[in-house]
Design a protein around this motif. Structure first.
Motif: not given
Length: 127
Positions: A3-6, A41-43, A78-79, A86-87
Motif C-alpha cells: 500500500l503506497d499512499l499518495s 478508507g484509502f484502501i 494479502a499484504n 490491523w486498522l
C-alpha cells in the motif's frame, strides 16, 4: 502488493492527526480511531463506511457487518489485507469499551495466529 499512499493522502493524515492531538490530546484513549478509519478508507472506502456500523449497540447488526467486512477484506491482496485487518482492530479497540473491545482483541489475535506461524521466545516455530 504494498500500500503506497499518495502525497495528498499523507497530507490528509497529517492534518487529521494534528486535529486529533489538538482536540482530544495525543494520549487520549481512542484518539486516533478516525485516523485509522481514514487510512482504511484509502484502501477500501466501503470498508471504512462499515466501521461505523460495527459500533452499533445492536449485536446482530455488528455480527452481520463483521461477516460482510471479513468477506470484503479477504478479497484484498494479502499484504494490504493484513494492514486493513490491523486498522479495523485498532479502530475498534479505540472506539469501544467492555465486551466489544475484548471481543475485537480476541478476533484480531485469532486472525493473526491463523495467518502467520507463531514463533516462541527461543526463536523456534511453535506447533
Amino acid at each position: 502488493m504494498n500500500l503506497d499512499l499518495s502525497q495528498d493522502q499523507i497530507d490528509q493524515l497529517t492534518v487529521e492527526a494534528a486535529k486529533v492531538a489538538l482536540e482530544q490530546g495525543a494520549d487520549a484513549v481512542g484518539a486516533y480511531a478516525s485516523t485509522y478509519a481514514m487510512i482504511l478508507g484509502f484502501i477500501d472506502p466501503a470498508a471504512a463506511v462499515m466501521l461505523t456500523l460495527l459500533k452499533s449497540p445492536d449485536s446482530t447488526l455488528n455480527a452481520i457487518t463483521a461477516a460482510q467486512m471479513a468477506t470484503k477484506l479477504e478479497l484484498l491482496d494479502a499484504n494490504v489485507r493484513d494492514i486493513a485487518i490491523w486498522l479495523v482492530g485498532a479502530y475498534m479497540v479505540g472506539v469501544t469499551a467492555g465486551p466489544s473491545r475484548s471481543s475485537c482483541r480476541i478476533l484480531i489475535n485469532r486472525r493473526a495466529m491463523v495467518s502467520k506461524p507463531s514463533v516462541s521466545r527461543m526463536g523456534r516455530k511453535s506447533r
